[in-house]
Design a protein around this motif. Structure first.
Motif, PDB file in Angstrom:
ATOM      1  N   ALA A   1     -49.693   0.518 -20.977  1.00  0.00           N
ATOM      2  CA  ALA A   1     -51.038   0.364 -21.541  1.00  0.00           C
ATOM      3  C   ALA A   1     -50.957   0.096 -23.042  1.00  0.00           C
ATOM      4  O   ALA A   1     -51.715  -0.722 -23.587  1.00  0.00           O
ATOM      5  N   VAL A   2     -50.042   0.778 -23.717  1.00  0.00           N
ATOM      6  CA  VAL A   2     -49.847   0.561 -25.148  1.00  0.00           C
ATOM      7  C   VAL A   2     -49.392  -0.870 -25.404  1.00  0.00           C
ATOM      8  O   VAL A   2     -49.889  -1.550 -26.311  1.00  0.00           O
ATOM      9  N   ARG A   3     -48.439  -1.337 -24.616  1.00  0.00           N
ATOM     10  CA  ARG A   3     -47.947  -2.705 -24.792  1.00  0.00           C
ATOM     11  C   ARG A   3     -49.057  -3.722 -24.549  1.00  0.00           C
ATOM     12  O   ARG A   3     -49.188  -4.712 -25.290  1.00  0.00           O
ATOM     13  N   ALA A   4     -49.872  -3.493 -23.545  1.00  0.00           N
ATOM     14  CA  ALA A   4     -50.968  -4.422 -23.257  1.00  0.00           C
ATOM     15  C   ALA A   4     -51.968  -4.454 -24.405  1.00  0.00           C
ATOM     16  O   ALA A   4     -52.475  -5.520 -24.777  1.00  0.00           O
ATOM     17  N   ARG A   5     -52.261  -3.282 -24.960  1.00  0.00           N
ATOM     18  CA  ARG A   5     -53.179  -3.218 -26.103  1.00  0.00           C
ATOM     19  C   ARG A   5     -52.658  -4.040 -27.278  1.00  0.00           C
ATOM     20  O   ARG A   5     -53.400  -4.829 -27.875  1.00  0.00           O
ATOM     21  N   VAL A   6     -51.380  -3.877 -27.608  1.00  0.00           N
ATOM     22  CA  VAL A   6     -50.821  -4.599 -28.743  1.00  0.00           C
ATOM     23  C   VAL A   6     -50.712  -6.097 -28.440  1.00  0.00           C
ATOM     24  O   VAL A   6     -50.964  -6.938 -29.315  1.00  0.00           O
ATOM     25  N   ARG A   7     -50.353  -6.439 -27.224  1.00  0.00           N
ATOM     26  CA  ARG A   7     -50.313  -7.866 -26.864  1.00  0.00           C
ATOM     27  C   ARG A   7     -51.664  -8.525 -27.083  1.00  0.00           C
ATOM     28  O   ARG A   7     -51.766  -9.630 -27.605  1.00  0.00           O
ATOM     29  N   ASP A   8     -52.723  -7.832 -26.686  1.00  0.00           N
ATOM     30  CA  ASP A   8     -54.072  -8.403 -26.786  1.00  0.00           C
ATOM     31  C   ASP A   8     -54.550  -8.503 -28.239  1.00  0.00           C
ATOM     32  O   ASP A   8     -55.217  -9.468 -28.612  1.00  0.00           O
ATOM     33  N   VAL A   9     -54.220  -7.504 -29.052  1.00  0.00           N
ATOM     34  CA  VAL A   9     -54.771  -7.430 -30.409  1.00  0.00           C
ATOM     35  C   VAL A   9     -53.874  -8.118 -31.428  1.00  0.00           C
ATOM     36  O   VAL A   9     -54.370  -8.775 -32.353  1.00  0.00           O
TER      37      VAL A   9
ATOM     38  N   GLY B   1     -50.221  -9.471 -30.628  1.00  0.00           N
ATOM     39  CA  GLY B   1     -49.344 -10.501 -30.088  1.00  0.00           C
ATOM     40  C   GLY B   1     -48.204  -9.887 -29.308  1.00  0.00           C
ATOM     41  O   GLY B   1     -47.798  -8.737 -29.555  1.00  0.00           O
ATOM     42  N   ALA B   2     -47.657 -10.629 -28.364  1.00  0.00           N
ATOM     43  CA  ALA B   2     -46.672 -10.078 -27.436  1.00  0.00           C
ATOM     44  C   ALA B   2     -45.409  -9.619 -28.137  1.00  0.00           C
ATOM     45  O   ALA B   2     -44.816  -8.595 -27.775  1.00  0.00           O
ATOM     46  N   VAL B   3     -44.949 -10.349 -29.164  1.00  0.00           N
ATOM     47  CA  VAL B   3     -43.696  -9.992 -29.808  1.00  0.00           C
ATOM     48  C   VAL B   3     -43.790  -8.643 -30.509  1.00  0.00           C
ATOM     49  O   VAL B   3     -42.773  -7.976 -30.726  1.00  0.00           O
ATOM     50  N   SER B   4     -45.002  -8.214 -30.859  1.00  0.00           N
ATOM     51  CA  SER B   4     -45.187  -6.951 -31.582  1.00  0.00           C
ATOM     52  C   SER B   4     -45.321  -5.749 -30.654  1.00  0.00           C
ATOM     53  O   SER B   4     -45.386  -4.611 -31.137  1.00  0.00           O
ATOM     54  N   ALA B   5     -45.366  -5.958 -29.365  1.00  0.00           N
ATOM     55  CA  ALA B   5     -45.598  -4.856 -28.438  1.00  0.00           C
ATOM     56  C   ALA B   5     -44.442  -3.863 -28.461  1.00  0.00           C
ATOM     57  O   ALA B   5     -43.274  -4.254 -28.308  1.00  0.00           O
ATOM     58  N   PRO B   6     -44.705  -2.567 -28.656  1.00  0.00           N
ATOM     59  CA  PRO B   6     -43.632  -1.559 -28.675  1.00  0.00           C
ATOM     60  C   PRO B   6     -42.879  -1.519 -27.355  1.00  0.00           C
ATOM     61  O   PRO B   6     -43.469  -1.684 -26.281  1.00  0.00           O
ATOM     62  N   ARG B   7     -41.586  -1.273 -27.448  1.00  0.00           N
ATOM     63  CA  ARG B   7     -40.771  -1.144 -26.245  1.00  0.00           C
ATOM     64  C   ARG B   7     -40.477   0.316 -25.933  1.00  0.00           C
ATOM     65  O   ARG B   7     -39.813   0.606 -24.933  1.00  0.00           O
ATOM     66  N   SER B   8     -40.962   1.220 -26.775  1.00  0.00           N
ATOM     67  CA  SER B   8     -40.866   2.657 -26.505  1.00  0.00           C
ATOM     68  C   SER B   8     -42.083   3.337 -27.119  1.00  0.00           C
ATOM     69  O   SER B   8     -42.629   2.872 -28.126  1.00  0.00           O
ATOM     70  N   LEU B   9     -42.479   4.445 -26.504  1.00  0.00           N
ATOM     71  CA  LEU B   9     -43.571   5.272 -27.015  1.00  0.00           C
ATOM     72  C   LEU B   9     -43.076   6.710 -27.065  1.00  0.00           C
ATOM     73  O   LEU B   9     -42.626   7.255 -26.054  1.00  0.00           O
ATOM     74  N   VAL B  10     -43.136   7.311 -28.244  1.00  0.00           N
ATOM     75  CA  VAL B  10     -42.697   8.689 -28.441  1.00  0.00           C
ATOM     76  C   VAL B  10     -43.900   9.515 -28.869  1.00  0.00           C
ATOM     77  O   VAL B  10     -44.569   9.192 -29.857  1.00  0.00           O
ATOM     78  N   ILE B  11     -44.198  10.557 -28.112  1.00  0.00           N
ATOM     79  CA  ILE B  11     -45.334  11.435 -28.405  1.00  0.00           C
ATOM     80  C   ILE B  11     -44.815  12.675 -29.140  1.00  0.00           C
ATOM     81  O   ILE B  11     -43.854  13.314 -28.701  1.00  0.00           O
TER      82      ILE B  11
ATOM     83  N   ARG C   1     -38.165   2.665 -20.818  1.00  0.00           N
ATOM     84  CA  ARG C   1     -38.271   1.210 -20.912  1.00  0.00           C
ATOM     85  C   ARG C   1     -39.562   0.752 -20.243  1.00  0.00           C
ATOM     86  O   ARG C   1     -40.008   1.319 -19.248  1.00  0.00           O
ATOM     87  N   PRO C   2     -40.197  -0.297 -20.768  1.00  0.00           N
ATOM     88  CA  PRO C   2     -41.434  -0.789 -20.150  1.00  0.00           C
ATOM     89  C   PRO C   2     -41.151  -1.357 -18.765  1.00  0.00           C
ATOM     90  O   PRO C   2     -40.065  -1.840 -18.473  1.00  0.00           O
ATOM     91  N   GLU C   3     -42.182  -1.314 -17.927  1.00  0.00           N
ATOM     92  CA  GLU C   3     -42.030  -1.844 -16.584  1.00  0.00           C
ATOM     93  C   GLU C   3     -42.120  -3.359 -16.574  1.00  0.00           C
ATOM     94  O   GLU C   3     -41.723  -4.015 -15.630  1.00  0.00           O
ATOM     95  N   ASN C   4     -42.710  -3.903 -17.660  1.00  0.00           N
ATOM     96  CA  ASN C   4     -42.822  -5.357 -17.714  1.00  0.00           C
ATOM     97  C   ASN C   4     -42.734  -5.836 -19.134  1.00  0.00           C
ATOM     98  O   ASN C   4     -42.656  -5.047 -20.027  1.00  0.00           O
TER      99      ASN C   4
END
Length: 386
Positions: free
Chosen positions: A335-343, A345-355, A383-386
């Motif tokens: 979901a985080v990657r999709a948000r960044v892709r939309d706002v 761009g795809a190259v900026s989408a994080p490949r990890s999320l640390v809480i 790792r992201p699923e996609n």
């Protein structure tokens, strides 16, 4: 004749004494004010025309002492009062060891009032409310960093919100204010003024994107923000560093910052700060600026504060990692990657999320990117699923 220094970090002063020592520092009859973290080496003296010395590590981690003159401090204080609607009573919620806290003290002293000072220790919203209740009637101001504003808005106590609403202006600086947090503050009715500046400009010199009276902005060919005006420091105690940071453009002295910006000449001038030039992650051969990614994620989908860093990766060179606090249920990495892709761009989408429970901080409340990157390196690597 060189002046001696009064180390604010090591001095226990009654509130009434704060006004006196600042007034004497500004008019030259007393020692200059030294704002630095406890334990740092104290210089023997400073030039006679220096009223305050602010020690800052900056993002490079190289300690630098910034020399601020009386004229620069007065120019900043006067322009701030004019922008905010006149002098007022100040609540000091930031450490005196940094320029933002020092400026609250100086503004209060020039207005002729001792500030109300929060108790030492971690920022607590209910202590903020209790201290606010002791401010006399009249115009009220305070200065906070975004983390403190987060905590005020997250507190459910009605007295905390009532205290925050009583201020005629809450200056927020020291780090970028995310659009989501700004929107939360506006929805709550808080009178927020975003500030941009640094120790070398006596603190904030651009309010809500518009420079204070006397301050002029420009961009160099690389897009770095250049600042001119009466608020500029004399320089550093290191002549080479001074020569590198301060330059003359068309006969006017400027500070060359490490921030990138977009400038609308207006009038009035209006600046949008894009982030530091060196706040990029090189991933897959592409430079990814972190500021747009952080802005897209902060306060979105259950996330709170967000810091985006790069960590070593065999495949990508650096992997884009979002380190975040949460205000609700954490979103999935996809979901985080999709948000960044939309706002962004795809190259900026994080490949990890640390809480995390809280982001590492330095100084008065800036996120410590080095410590955050260290934390991200040791965190599990989903790792992201996609």
């Amino acid at each position: 004749m060189p002046r001696s220094l009064l180390d604010l970090a090591a001095t226990r002063l009654a509130d009434a004494d704060l006004v006196r020592v600042v007034a004497q520092a500004l008019d030259g009859t007393g020692p200059a004010l030294l704002a630095q973290d406890p334990g740092a080496r104290i210089p023997d003296d400073v030039p006679d025309d220096v009223a305050a010395v602010v020690t800052t590590s900056g993002s490079t981690g190289i300690p630098r002492r910034v020399w601020l003159g009386s004229e620069a401090l007065f120019a900043s204080i006067t322009a701030t009062a004019a922008r905010l609607g006149g002098p007022g009573r100040w609540l000091l919620a930031l450490p005196l060891t940094h320029v933002a806290g020092l400026q609250v003290l100086a503004r209060a002293a020039v207005a002729g009032h001792a500030p109300v000072v929060l108790p030492p220790g971690p920022f607590r919203p209910r202590a903020f409310a209790a201290a606010t209740a002791t401010l006399p009637a009249g115009r009220r101001y305070t200065s906070l960093v975004p983390t403190q504003l987060h905590r005020l808005l997250d507190d459910a106590d009605r007295d905390v919100l009532a205290a925050a609403l009583s201020f005629d202006a809450i200056l927020v600086g020291g780090a970028a204010l995310s659009p989501a947090l700004a929107a939360r503050a506006a929805d709550a009715g808080l009178k927020i003024v975003t500030t941009y500046g640094m120790s070398e400009t006596c603190g904030g010199c651009v309010y809500d994107g518009v420079p204070l009276d006397g301050v002029r902005l420009a961009l160099d060919d690389a897009g770095h923000v250049l600042i001119a005006g009466p608020v500029l420091a004399h320089g550093y105690d290191d002549p080479a560093a001074t020569a590198d940071a301060f330059l003359t453009v068309a006969g006017v002295r400027h500070l060359r910052t490490q921030d990138l910006g977009v400038l609308d000449e207006g009038p009035p001038q209006h600046l949008d700060v894009l982030g530091r030039a060196d706040d990029v992650v090189l991933t897959g051969g592409v430079n990814v600026p972190v500021a747009p990614v952080e802005a897209a994620l902060a306060g979105w989908g259950g996330l709170g504060e967000v810091c985006v860093v790069g960590v070593p990766d065999d495949a990508w060179g650096q992997r884009v990692v979002a380190v975040a606090t949460v205000t609700g249920h954490a979103p999935t990495l996809d979901a985080v990657r999709a948000r960044v892709r939309d706002v962004v761009g795809a190259v900026s989408a994080p490949r990890s999320l640390v809480i995390v429970d809280a982001l590492p901080l330095r100084g008065p409340g800036k996120v410590d990117r080095r410590a955050t990157a260290d934390l991200a390196r040791t965190a599990p690597d989903p790792r992201p699923e996609n």
